[in-house]
Scaffold this active site. Sequence first.
Site, PDB file in Angstrom:
ATOM      1  N   PRO A 150     -12.054  37.859 -62.062  1.00  0.00           N
ATOM      2  CA  PRO A 150     -12.797  38.829 -61.245  1.00  0.00           C
ATOM      3  C   PRO A 150     -12.052  39.256 -59.984  1.00  0.00           C
ATOM      4  O   PRO A 150     -12.456  38.939 -58.857  1.00  0.00           O
ATOM      5  CB  PRO A 150     -14.090  38.082 -60.925  1.00  0.00           C
ATOM      6  CG  PRO A 150     -13.666  36.648 -60.869  1.00  0.00           C
ATOM      7  CD  PRO A 150     -12.610  36.510 -61.938  1.00  0.00           C
ATOM      8  N   CYS A 151     -10.984  40.004 -60.171  1.00  0.00           N
ATOM      9  CA  CYS A 151     -10.151  40.390 -59.025  1.00  0.00           C
ATOM     10  C   CYS A 151     -10.893  41.266 -58.028  1.00  0.00           C
ATOM     11  O   CYS A 151     -10.507  41.334 -56.871  1.00  0.00           O
ATOM     12  CB  CYS A 151      -8.875  41.057 -59.498  1.00  0.00           C
ATOM     13  SG  CYS A 151      -9.111  42.572 -60.401  1.00  0.00           S
TER      14      CYS A 151
END
Length: 102
Positions: A52-53
């Site tokens: 989940p950048c």
Amino acid sequence: MNTFEQIYMVVRTVPKGKVASYGQIARLVGNPRLSRVVGYALHVNPDPENIPCYRIVNRLGEVSEAFAFGGENVQRRLLLEDGVEFDENGRVKKEYFIKLSD
């Protein structure tokens, strides 16, 4: 494990409803001087479904203007969907940052 793999492993630990800064991720990887490398790694994220950048913001809580996965304002929308709130300046409120133990 190479540096990018270490970064991805740490980013996976940022829970829904929280954010971390590039610098926090660098410190958690073991080298506080790698903030820019964290940015590069997230820009080429090979698995955005599981890494989940979008939960990584700058030290001021600002989202990226050129978010790699979908364009402008997508990062903000994803964070709002996670329950993260922004202040009147458009920055993530401080209470949403992960806490690092010293």
